[in-house]
Enzyme design. Sequence first.
Site, short mmCIF file in Angstrom:
data_model
loop_
_atom_site.label_atom_id
_atom_site.label_comp_id
_atom_site.label_asym_id
_atom_site.label_seq_id
_atom_site.Cartn_x
_atom_site.Cartn_y
_atom_site.Cartn_z
N TYR A 47 0.82 -1.11 0.01
CA TYR A 47 -0.14 -0.02 0.02
C TYR A 47 0.85 1.34 -0.09
O TYR A 47 1.80 1.29 0.73
CB TYR A 47 -0.93 -0.17 1.07
CG TYR A 47 -2.32 -0.08 0.88
CD1 TYR A 47 -2.84 0.96 -0.23
CD2 TYR A 47 -3.23 -1.07 1.22
CE1 TYR A 47 -4.30 0.70 -0.48
CE2 TYR A 47 -4.47 -1.34 0.78
CZ TYR A 47 -5.08 -0.24 0.05
OH TYR A 47 -6.42 -0.33 -0.36
N GLU A 49 -0.29 4.71 -0.47
CA GLU A 49 -1.13 6.03 -0.91
C GLU A 49 -0.63 7.17 -0.58
O GLU A 49 0.55 7.35 0.31
CB GLU A 49 -2.46 6.21 -0.01
CG GLU A 49 -3.64 5.23 -0.33
CD GLU A 49 -4.66 5.26 0.65
OE1 GLU A 49 -4.70 6.26 1.47
OE2 GLU A 49 -5.66 4.49 0.10
N ASP A 193 -5.83 13.52 -25.39
CA ASP A 193 -5.81 12.37 -24.95
C ASP A 193 -4.98 11.54 -26.06
O ASP A 193 -5.88 11.29 -27.22
CB ASP A 193 -7.09 11.95 -24.94
CG ASP A 193 -7.40 10.28 -24.49
OD1 ASP A 193 -6.31 9.41 -24.51
OD2 ASP A 193 -8.34 9.93 -23.80
N THR A 219 -3.13 6.13 -22.10
CA THR A 219 -3.15 4.80 -21.58
C THR A 219 -1.44 4.27 -21.80
O THR A 219 -0.68 5.16 -22.55
CB THR A 219 -3.76 3.78 -22.38
OG1 THR A 219 -3.48 3.66 -23.74
CG2 THR A 219 -5.24 4.18 -21.86
N LYS A 222 -1.24 0.58 -25.15
CA LYS A 222 -1.56 0.46 -26.80
C LYS A 222 -0.27 0.36 -27.35
O LYS A 222 0.44 -0.24 -27.43
CB LYS A 222 -2.56 1.56 -27.02
CG LYS A 222 -3.93 1.33 -26.37
CD LYS A 222 -4.79 2.21 -26.78
CE LYS A 222 -6.36 2.06 -26.18
NZ LYS A 222 -6.62 2.97 -24.73
N ARG A 228 -1.49 -2.65 -19.11
CA ARG A 228 -2.51 -1.67 -18.87
C ARG A 228 -2.44 -0.64 -17.86
O ARG A 228 -2.13 -0.97 -16.64
CB ARG A 228 -3.91 -2.68 -18.85
CG ARG A 228 -3.85 -3.95 -19.59
CD ARG A 228 -5.36 -4.37 -19.27
NE ARG A 228 -6.50 -3.65 -19.93
CZ ARG A 228 -6.52 -3.53 -21.18
NH1 ARG A 228 -6.05 -4.33 -22.08
NH2 ARG A 228 -7.46 -2.62 -21.85
N1 DSN Z 1 -11.77 2.99 -26.73
C1 DSN Z 1 -11.14 1.90 -26.33
C2 DSN Z 1 -10.32 1.68 -27.48
O1 DSN Z 1 -9.83 2.24 -28.20
O2 DSN Z 1 -10.31 0.17 -27.95
C3 DSN Z 1 -10.28 2.05 -25.21
O3 DSN Z 1 -10.75 2.78 -24.18
#
Ligand code: DSN
Length: 433
Positions: A47, A49, A193, A219, A222, A228
Amino acid sequence: MQKDTLVFDLINKELERQRNGIELIASENFTSLSVMKAMGTVATNKYAEGYPGKRYYGGCEVVDEIENLAIDRVKKIFSASWANVQPHSGAQANTAVFLACLKPGDKILGLDLSMGGHLTHGSPANFSGKYYQAHFYGVKKETGLVDYEHMEETARREKPKMIICGASAYSRDWDYQRIRAIADEVGALVLADIAHPAGLIATGLLNDPFDHCHIITSTTHKTLRGPRGGIILLRHDFENPFGIKDPKGKTRMMSSLLDLAVFPGMQGGPLEHVIAAKAVAFGEILDDSFKVYGKQVIANAQAMAKSFTDRGYQLISGGTDNHLMLIDLRSKKLRDGQSVLTGKKAQETLDKAHITLNKNAVPFDDKSPFVTSGVRVGVPAVTTRGMKEEHMETIVSLIDKVLMNTDDETVIASVKNEVQEFMQQFPLYPELG
Ligand code: DSN
């Protein structure tokens, strides 16, 4: 205690599925074994925080070093001055930005979900559309390109507090400079984003949003090929222009407001095992080999786009600058010369042949989001498997064979065998046995 064979047998089954299939979901990738190893470690027990050096728990000296390493590496990748690596996902990263910068009811302006945007950019089904007043821009019907004039008109009329750029299903690069000029005119912040193209931006293969957009979220799983998770980055730290105060009434720099928004604003303990895996992935991105990977992703996407076009498939915007393409299936007639495929049917039939992609609404779609007229196809995962341009033609021919024979189980079964045989050339995690 006995090994939980039920779960581990299923995990092995998933490994076999990933090994034998062609993975074309644009938002997926295969991490290195090191990234996965870091994730499956004792760091999950801790933990922590708070932030490095300012935790609410004892015994954080080692995870502090891990988290600082992840922060330093990701800052180096993007020449950023500040990073928060704690968001559990891209959606959480975006939520933190909303929490830090806006008050409920404030206006935002994002790309419409039905035009390639993301749920967290103002969709009525998401917190971003429920607690904020969302307005949208779209893409132009004739070109499939972002309609910057529409963005500008809407911004001038609505005066949003924040303009969001970035998408889930948009195959072209963004004009960040233009978006910033629109935002400056109406006094809005710009959130980029970059969840989808982050790995290509990291390697300088696409426009750099950092000097034009105030806040960047992404993210990590990807095109960045990490575990993730999510991140928030700033290249230029700045004072919150709306004078929003922290819970104690103090005006703070944006980095500090964002830190507070992630924790304690909307998350509890950070996932230090995932942060360790992020640190490993960021180390891999800093290696020269990642640029080679990024270039191959773009070369593969362009080769695949050409193969689809040559076979009569219509790509939104006519091609791609990045790692994905969006195909409008309505222009592709089936063998009877009349019926057209839906995205749902295409996805479900390709699944049977172990080719994985997702149905996706196309701009100005006449079908529901559960059916759709399109599919989204991405190459980050197959590129990680070692595929080059020439393999894209093979993949497209296999897809075409299935889509032209959706009612013929014999053809689908034979494609499934071809797929399995084809994938033997591109081993995945041989170390796992
Ligand atoms: N929108 C999803 C994708 O691009 O697969 C990810 O949040």
